[in-house]
Scaffold this motif. Structure first.
Motif, PDB file in Angstrom:
ATOM      1  N   TYR A 146       4.112   5.898   2.814  1.00 19.84           N
ATOM      2  CA  TYR A 146       3.574   5.348   1.568  1.00 19.84           C
ATOM      3  C   TYR A 146       2.735   6.401   0.864  1.00 19.84           C
ATOM      4  O   TYR A 146       2.115   7.252   1.500  1.00 19.84           O
ATOM      5  CB  TYR A 146       2.710   4.114   1.840  1.00 19.84           C
ATOM      6  N   GLY A 147       2.708   6.310  -0.447  1.00 19.82           N
ATOM      7  CA  GLY A 147       1.928   7.217  -1.267  1.00 19.82           C
ATOM      8  C   GLY A 147       2.714   7.574  -2.514  1.00 19.82           C
ATOM      9  O   GLY A 147       3.913   7.282  -2.618  1.00 19.82           O
ATOM     10  N   PRO A 148       2.073   8.217  -3.489  1.00 17.72           N
ATOM     11  CA  PRO A 148       2.789   8.624  -4.703  1.00 17.72           C
ATOM     12  C   PRO A 148       3.921   9.588  -4.364  1.00 17.72           C
ATOM     13  O   PRO A 148       3.754  10.473  -3.513  1.00 17.72           O
ATOM     14  CB  PRO A 148       1.713   9.328  -5.538  1.00 17.72           C
ATOM     15  N   LEU A 149       5.046   9.419  -4.999  1.00 19.64           N
ATOM     16  CA  LEU A 149       6.176  10.307  -4.743  1.00 19.64           C
ATOM     17  C   LEU A 149       5.783  11.772  -4.914  1.00 19.64           C
ATOM     18  O   LEU A 149       6.200  12.637  -4.138  1.00 19.64           O
ATOM     19  CB  LEU A 149       7.330   9.954  -5.692  1.00 19.64           C
ATOM     20  N   ILE A 187      11.982  -6.752  -1.171  1.00 18.88           N
ATOM     21  CA  ILE A 187      10.923  -6.684  -2.172  1.00 18.88           C
ATOM     22  C   ILE A 187      10.162  -5.380  -1.983  1.00 18.88           C
ATOM     23  O   ILE A 187      10.278  -4.740  -0.932  1.00 18.88           O
ATOM     24  CB  ILE A 187       9.957  -7.880  -2.060  1.00 18.88           C
ATOM     25  N   THR A 188       9.388  -4.986  -2.998  1.00 13.99           N
ATOM     26  CA  THR A 188       8.675  -3.715  -2.912  1.00 13.99           C
ATOM     27  C   THR A 188       7.187  -3.887  -3.191  1.00 13.99           C
ATOM     28  O   THR A 188       6.766  -4.848  -3.849  1.00 13.99           O
ATOM     29  CB  THR A 188       9.239  -2.681  -3.907  1.00 13.99           C
ATOM     30  N   PHE A 189       6.423  -2.931  -2.685  1.00 14.52           N
ATOM     31  CA  PHE A 189       4.987  -2.868  -2.915  1.00 14.52           C
ATOM     32  C   PHE A 189       4.639  -1.507  -3.511  1.00 14.52           C
ATOM     33  O   PHE A 189       5.407  -0.545  -3.368  1.00 14.52           O
ATOM     34  CB  PHE A 189       4.217  -3.088  -1.601  1.00 14.52           C
ATOM     35  N   PRO A 190       3.467  -1.384  -4.146  1.00 15.25           N
ATOM     36  CA  PRO A 190       3.114  -0.122  -4.792  1.00 15.25           C
ATOM     37  C   PRO A 190       3.043   1.041  -3.801  1.00 15.25           C
ATOM     38  O   PRO A 190       2.636   0.858  -2.649  1.00 15.25           O
ATOM     39  CB  PRO A 190       1.735  -0.399  -5.402  1.00 15.25           C
ATOM     40  N   LEU A 191       3.457   2.213  -4.260  1.00 13.95           N
ATOM     41  CA  LEU A 191       3.441   3.466  -3.513  1.00 13.95           C
ATOM     42  C   LEU A 191       4.414   3.461  -2.330  1.00 13.95           C
ATOM     43  O   LEU A 191       4.316   4.306  -1.441  1.00 13.95           O
ATOM     44  CB  LEU A 191       2.026   3.812  -3.032  1.00 13.95           C
ATOM     45  N   GLY A 192       5.371   2.539  -2.339  1.00 15.53           N
ATOM     46  CA  GLY A 192       6.325   2.453  -1.234  1.00 15.53           C
ATOM     47  C   GLY A 192       7.712   2.968  -1.579  1.00 15.53           C
ATOM     48  O   GLY A 192       8.696   2.531  -0.995  1.00 15.53           O
ATOM     49  N   THR A 193       7.782   3.902  -2.521  1.00 12.55           N
ATOM     50  CA  THR A 193       9.083   4.402  -2.962  1.00 12.55           C
ATOM     51  C   THR A 193       9.965   4.830  -1.791  1.00 12.55           C
ATOM     52  O   THR A 193      11.147   4.463  -1.719  1.00 12.55           O
ATOM     53  CB  THR A 193       8.898   5.590  -3.920  1.00 12.55           C
ATOM     54  N   LEU A 194       9.411   5.598  -0.857  1.00 14.40           N
ATOM     55  CA  LEU A 194      10.219   6.123   0.244  1.00 14.40           C
ATOM     56  C   LEU A 194      10.558   5.029   1.256  1.00 14.40           C
ATOM     57  O   LEU A 194      11.730   4.861   1.618  1.00 14.40           O
ATOM     58  CB  LEU A 194       9.483   7.269   0.938  1.00 14.40           C
ATOM     59  N   TYR A 195       9.549   4.302   1.715  1.00 15.06           N
ATOM     60  CA  TYR A 195       9.802   3.282   2.729  1.00 15.06           C
ATOM     61  C   TYR A 195      10.764   2.219   2.222  1.00 15.06           C
ATOM     62  O   TYR A 195      11.742   1.877   2.897  1.00 15.06           O
ATOM     63  CB  TYR A 195       8.483   2.632   3.153  1.00 15.06           C
ATOM     64  N   HIS A 196      10.502   1.700   1.038  1.00 13.49           N
ATOM     65  CA  HIS A 196      11.377   0.651   0.513  1.00 13.49           C
ATOM     66  C   HIS A 196      12.767   1.196   0.216  1.00 13.49           C
ATOM     67  O   HIS A 196      13.761   0.484   0.377  1.00 13.49           O
ATOM     68  CB  HIS A 196      10.757   0.023  -0.734  1.00 13.49           C
ATOM     69  N   ALA A 223      -3.616   2.790  -8.197  1.00 18.72           N
ATOM     70  CA  ALA A 223      -2.493   2.199  -7.474  1.00 18.72           C
ATOM     71  C   ALA A 223      -2.769   2.160  -5.977  1.00 18.72           C
ATOM     72  O   ALA A 223      -2.410   1.195  -5.289  1.00 18.72           O
ATOM     73  CB  ALA A 223      -1.208   2.980  -7.756  1.00 18.72           C
ATOM     74  N   ALA A 224      -3.410   3.209  -5.464  1.00 21.08           N
ATOM     75  CA  ALA A 224      -3.747   3.239  -4.042  1.00 21.08           C
ATOM     76  C   ALA A 224      -4.753   2.151  -3.702  1.00 21.08           C
ATOM     77  O   ALA A 224      -4.648   1.482  -2.662  1.00 21.08           O
ATOM     78  CB  ALA A 224      -4.294   4.614  -3.663  1.00 21.08           C
ATOM     79  N   GLU A 225      -5.730   1.950  -4.571  1.00 18.43           N
ATOM     80  CA  GLU A 225      -6.712   0.889  -4.348  1.00 18.43           C
ATOM     81  C   GLU A 225      -6.048  -0.489  -4.409  1.00 18.43           C
ATOM     82  O   GLU A 225      -6.360  -1.380  -3.611  1.00 18.43           O
ATOM     83  CB  GLU A 225      -7.822   0.993  -5.384  1.00 18.43           C
ATOM     84  N   ALA A 226      -5.119  -0.648  -5.343  1.00 21.35           N
ATOM     85  CA  ALA A 226      -4.401  -1.923  -5.466  1.00 21.35           C
ATOM     86  C   ALA A 226      -3.549  -2.189  -4.235  1.00 21.35           C
ATOM     87  O   ALA A 226      -3.464  -3.326  -3.748  1.00 21.35           O
ATOM     88  CB  ALA A 226      -3.530  -1.907  -6.722  1.00 21.35           C
ATOM     89  N   MET A 227      -2.929  -1.127  -3.710  1.00 21.48           N
ATOM     90  CA  MET A 227      -2.125  -1.273  -2.505  1.00 21.48           C
ATOM     91  C   MET A 227      -2.992  -1.721  -1.343  1.00 21.48           C
ATOM     92  O   MET A 227      -2.595  -2.576  -0.539  1.00 21.48           O
ATOM     93  CB  MET A 227      -1.436   0.043  -2.151  1.00 21.48           C
TER      94      MET A 227
END
Length: 269
Positions: free
Chosen positions: A85-88, A136-145, A200-204
């Motif tokens: 997880y994290g920004p791409l 479904i997806t969550f923020p900063l989960g581009t790779l995992y999702h 976005a990290a705080e929201a996650m």
């Protein structure tokens, strides 16, 4: 006596499943990167052997060791994986490749290694561990999702491909589980210079805190895996955990905008 091969059996869902099937009288091939760390080898009819899903040679060796010991593999549980997880922008190409090599390519290589034995017997089951994060997806989960959506798609396609050969494919979709997913099995990337992504990290963090307030135990997932492996019907997907049922039902019932809005609402204080 039936035989199960599990990847990622050192802890969490993998270990719980090994114990669940062993209790039912199955042979178990429990594979992991560091076999010396496991106490499963003390159990009768359990073979603990090294396997790293990113290492083709270890895949071949582990499958052969299982066949040599038990004569067949009736069930493959593709469980090994982790979450990035994290920004791409914060991920190097090597870390991007590692996520897909482990969660997708490794799963495909494992399946490919076992299929000839199942195909020869016209019998067998492949259970792939996906996630609610495969639907479904969550923020900063581009790779995992990205990897878990891939697992969903490739599993559904394999279902068509293998069913005529007597081989079944099942997908298990856990919700939040009490495992080490957030510890050593979690790869979080954040470059301090990328301040634009801090909100976005705080929201996650808020979202995960709310969703993981009542996680299910690994044993809950192991029981669903048992059901998926032994279900006589043609059900493809099996959910694990009440949160998985609730979230995935909501995803099916709502359009994109409505569902995304509901996830955003969980990110607020």
């Amino acid at each position: 006596m039936n035989t199960l091969l599990i990847t990622g059996a050192s802890s969490g869902i993998g270990k719980a499943t090994a114990l669940r099937f062993h209790a039912e009288g199955w042979n178990v091939i429990a594979t992991m990167r560091d076999p010396a760390s496991s106490d499963l080898a003390s159990l009768e009819n359990v073979l603990v052997t090294r396997l790293d899903v990113t290492d083709s040679a270890s895949i071949s060796a582990a499958v052969q060791a299982g066949i040599d010991r038990f004569g067949a593999i009736d069930l493959l549980l593709n469980n090994a994986g982790y979450g990035a997880y994290g920004p791409l922008e914060a991920f190097s190409t090597d870390r991007i490749r590692r996520q897909f090599d482990t969660n997708v390519i490794g799963l495909l290589e494992m399946t490919k290694a076992v299929l000839p034995y199942m195909r020869a017997r016209r019998s067998g089951t492949v259970v792939n561990i996906s996630s609610i994060g495969g639907q479904i997806t969550f923020p900063l989960g581009t790779l995992y999702h990205g990897t878990k959506f891939a697992v969903e798609g490739l599993s559904e396609a394999l279902h068509y491909e293998l069913e005529p050969l007597g081989i079944r494919v099942r997908i298990v979709e856990p919700g939040m589980i009490k495992t080490d997913f957030g510890g050593r099995s979690f790869d979080f990337a954040m470059d301090e210079s990328l301040t634009d992504y801090a909100p976005a990290a705080e929201a996650m963090g808020r979202l995960f805190g709310k969703l993981s307030s009542e996680p299910s135990s690994p044993e809950v997932v192991a029981e669903v895996i048992w059901q998926a492996a032994n279900d006589p019907g043609d059900q493809l997907r099996f959910r694990a955990g009440q949160d998985a049922t609730d979230l995935l039902d909501r995803r099916k019932e709502q359009d994109d905008a409505s569902f995304i809005s509901s996830i955003k609402a969980l990110m607020t204080d």
